[in-house]
Design an enzyme around this catalytic site. Structure first.
Site, PDB file in Angstrom:
ATOM      1  N   ALA A  29     -12.014  30.838 -14.225  1.00 21.36           N
ATOM      2  CA  ALA A  29     -12.429  30.239 -15.508  1.00 21.36           C
ATOM      3  C   ALA A  29     -11.225  30.140 -16.322  1.00 21.36           C
ATOM      4  O   ALA A  29     -10.000  30.652 -16.009  1.00 21.36           O
ATOM      5  CB  ALA A  29     -13.424  31.030 -16.086  1.00 21.36           C
ATOM      6  N   ASN A  30     -11.514  29.831 -17.634  1.00 19.98           N
ATOM      7  CA  ASN A  30     -10.453  29.926 -18.539  1.00 19.98           C
ATOM      8  C   ASN A  30     -11.089  30.230 -20.013  1.00 19.98           C
ATOM      9  O   ASN A  30     -12.285  30.574 -20.118  1.00 19.98           O
ATOM     10  CB  ASN A  30      -9.558  28.401 -18.822  1.00 19.98           C
ATOM     11  N   ARG A  31     -10.241  30.481 -20.929  1.00 17.94           N
ATOM     12  CA  ARG A  31     -10.823  30.938 -22.208  1.00 17.94           C
ATOM     13  C   ARG A  31     -11.408  30.047 -23.296  1.00 17.94           C
ATOM     14  O   ARG A  31     -11.560  30.489 -24.420  1.00 17.94           O
ATOM     15  CB  ARG A  31      -9.286  31.700 -23.200  1.00 17.94           C
TER      16      ARG A  31
END
Ligand code: C5P
Length: 228
Positions: A29-31
């Site tokens: 995932a990412n932020r």
């Protein structure tokens, strides 16, 4: 009463991250929080647009007045976006994962003593914006985002061409961006530049809601000149 500026206009917005599964319990995932994309969807709806928001997994609520489709992976996001064409405009705010694992393990990958970590083989995800930017049903107005930590303008200009976008909203997500204290990713403020074929327009730092309102106004202005 006067009709709202985007009445009768159908606009697709993507927002949030994507999650790319590794096995049944793990993902890449990412932020991205979805704050900026959701705010843009809401702002477009306030101007009267029929907004279809395609959102990756986020912890914020669906915006009011918007039809939200929830997806997890880039492949799902692409399928959802393409099923919503044709549209008058599309705004790609999602932080789509660039890569996914080549396959998803059916069972949880076990940690085996002495075997070391698994080697994850990665493959590239489809570029959803580029697909729509070059689509036979391309909306009249296509807007992308570019979150960069260096060479902001040069990268944004390259993206305009490569992805077939009319505008790239470029934001500096480096820790030196001056947007703080938590920075742009996950924070409530943003500082963007609007990059188009005709040049670069720098907007002052403002809240993500203010960026959304101003971008929605710009989209309404542009769509006025596009006859369907
Ligand atoms: O190439 P980069 O990821 O920096 O491009 C960012 C822009 O492209 C954003 O508008 C993002 O939503 C869109 N994008 C996409 N599908 C991808 C990667 C990026 O729609 N696989």
């Amino acid at each position: 009463t006067r009709p709202k500026p985007l009445s009768g206009r159908r606009i697709i917005v993507t927002s949030g991250p994507t999650h790319e599964p590794i096995d049944p319990v793990r993902y890449i995932a990412n932020r991205s929080s979805g704050k900026q994309g959701h705010a843009i969807a809401a702002a477009l709806a306030r101007l009267g647009a029929d907004v279809r928001l395609v959102s990756g997994p986020v912890s914020i609520a669906d915006p009011a007045g918007v039809t939200t489709v929830h997806v997890e992976t880039a492949a799902e996001m692409q399928a959802a976006v393409e099923s919503l064409l044709p549209a008058d405009a599309a705004v790609f705010v999602a932080a789509v994962a660039d890569w996914r694992t080549a396959g998803t393990a059916g069972e949880k990958i076990k940690k085996v003593a002495g075997e070391g970590p698994p080697a994850l083989q990665m493959v590239e995800n489809p570029d959803i914006l580029a697909g729509v930017g070059h689509h036979k049903l391309r909306p009249g107005l296509v807007v992308g985002f570019a979150a960069e930590t260096q060479d902001l303008i040069r990268n944004a200009e390259a993206k305009l061409r490569k992805k077939g976008a009319d505008f790239i909203v470029a934001n500096d997500v480096s820790h030196e961006s001056g947007v703080g204290p938590s920075g742009v990713m996950g924070g409530d403020r943003n500082k963007v530049r609007i990059v188009s074929k005709t040049g670069v327009e720098e907007w002052p730092e403002m809240t993500k809601d203010e960026v959304a309102a101003r971008l929605a106004a710009l989209i309404a202005e542009r769509l006025k000149t596009i006859v369907v």
